[in-house]
Design a protein around this motif. Structure first.
Motif, mmCIF file in Angstrom:
data_model
loop_
_atom_site.group_PDB
_atom_site.id
_atom_site.type_symbol
_atom_site.label_atom_id
_atom_site.label_comp_id
_atom_site.label_asym_id
_atom_site.label_seq_id
_atom_site.Cartn_x
_atom_site.Cartn_y
_atom_site.Cartn_z
ATOM 1 N N LEU A 217 44.256 55.500 39.396
ATOM 2 C CA LEU A 217 43.722 55.698 38.387
ATOM 3 C C LEU A 217 43.459 57.701 38.756
ATOM 4 N N ALA A 218 43.506 58.422 37.691
ATOM 5 C CA ALA A 218 43.412 59.680 37.917
ATOM 6 C C ALA A 218 42.152 59.993 38.593
ATOM 7 N N HIS A 219 42.714 61.118 39.846
ATOM 8 C CA HIS A 219 41.367 61.709 40.412
ATOM 9 C C HIS A 219 41.542 61.380 41.908
ATOM 10 N N THR A 220 42.395 60.437 41.829
ATOM 11 C CA THR A 220 42.410 59.151 42.897
ATOM 12 C C THR A 220 43.296 59.384 44.231
ATOM 13 N N THR A 221 43.806 58.761 45.224
ATOM 14 C CA THR A 221 45.346 59.105 45.662
ATOM 15 C C THR A 221 45.778 57.990 45.635
ATOM 16 N N ASP A 222 44.892 56.648 45.741
ATOM 17 C CA ASP A 222 45.505 55.167 45.934
ATOM 18 C C ASP A 222 44.831 53.667 44.831
ATOM 19 N N ASP A 223 43.887 54.436 44.155
ATOM 20 C CA ASP A 223 43.199 53.289 43.477
ATOM 21 C C ASP A 223 44.009 53.526 42.408
ATOM 22 N N VAL A 224 43.605 52.085 41.393
ATOM 23 C CA VAL A 224 44.333 51.662 40.275
ATOM 24 C C VAL A 224 43.409 50.639 39.044
ATOM 25 N N VAL A 225 43.679 51.203 37.900
ATOM 26 C CA VAL A 225 42.844 49.961 37.163
ATOM 27 C C VAL A 225 44.015 48.996 36.934
ATOM 28 N N LYS A 226 43.116 48.067 36.378
ATOM 29 C CA LYS A 226 44.327 46.295 35.976
ATOM 30 C C LYS A 226 43.656 45.806 34.950
ATOM 31 N N ILE A 227 44.064 46.027 33.791
ATOM 32 C CA ILE A 227 43.800 44.915 32.657
ATOM 33 C C ILE A 227 44.194 44.094 32.440
ATOM 34 N N GLU A 228 43.121 42.685 32.214
ATOM 35 C CA GLU A 228 43.872 41.282 32.522
ATOM 36 C C GLU A 228 43.171 40.926 31.195
ATOM 37 N N HIS A 229 43.877 39.918 31.031
ATOM 38 C CA HIS A 229 43.528 38.677 30.099
ATOM 39 C C HIS A 229 43.377 37.987 30.989
ATOM 40 N N VAL A 230 42.159 37.058 30.561
ATOM 41 C CA VAL A 230 41.520 36.282 31.234
ATOM 42 C C VAL A 230 41.162 35.076 30.801
ATOM 43 N N GLU A 231 41.856 33.734 30.902
ATOM 44 C CA GLU A 231 41.465 32.262 29.545
ATOM 45 C C GLU A 231 40.303 31.764 30.543
ATOM 46 N N LYS A 232 39.272 30.834 29.505
ATOM 47 C CA LYS A 232 38.594 30.229 30.787
ATOM 48 C C LYS A 232 37.643 30.311 31.409
ATOM 49 N N PRO A 233 37.078 31.895 31.088
ATOM 50 C CA PRO A 233 36.874 32.863 31.934
ATOM 51 C C PRO A 233 36.034 31.958 33.062
ATOM 52 N N TYR A 234 34.537 31.415 32.037
ATOM 53 C CA TYR A 234 33.233 30.580 32.584
ATOM 54 C C TYR A 234 33.564 29.260 32.347
#
Length: 94
Positions: free
Chosen positions: A13-30
């Motif tokens: 994640l820009a402008h942070t030291t160690d934060d990340v963005v994680k994109i995931e595909h989620v099957e059967k979320p609910y």
């Protein structure tokens, strides 16, 4: 059957030291008969989830269009150079 998370991409994640963005595909979320979604989550220090949004695939095109409109809007507004007040490429701090 519990939801199945399949990692698509993780990036810093820009402008942070160690934060990340994680994109995931989620099957059967609910539950067994729910439709898949895309999960976009921010993790502090790469470990602790601090925010998440789940978007049904039926809304992805509209979501991407809105993101592009947001980029165009941001680019249309004058901004000072990042860390310009410090005359430096990176921020200050103690």
């Amino acid at each position: 059957m519990p939801a199945k998370h399949i990692e698509v991409k993780t990036f810093k994640l820009a402008h942070t030291t160690d934060d990340v963005v994680k994109i995931e595909h989620v099957e059967k979320p609910y539950g067994e008969y729910s439709s898949p979604v895309v999960s976009i989550a921010v993790y502090s220090h790469g470990k602790t989830k601090v925010s998440e949004v789940e978007i049904p695939y039926e809304n992805i095109q509209e979501f991407l269009k809105a993101l592009n409109e947001s980029i165009a809007l941001c680019e249309s507004i004058p901004h000072n150079p990042i860390h310009g007040e410090l005359n430096s490429e990176i921020g200050g701090g103690a």
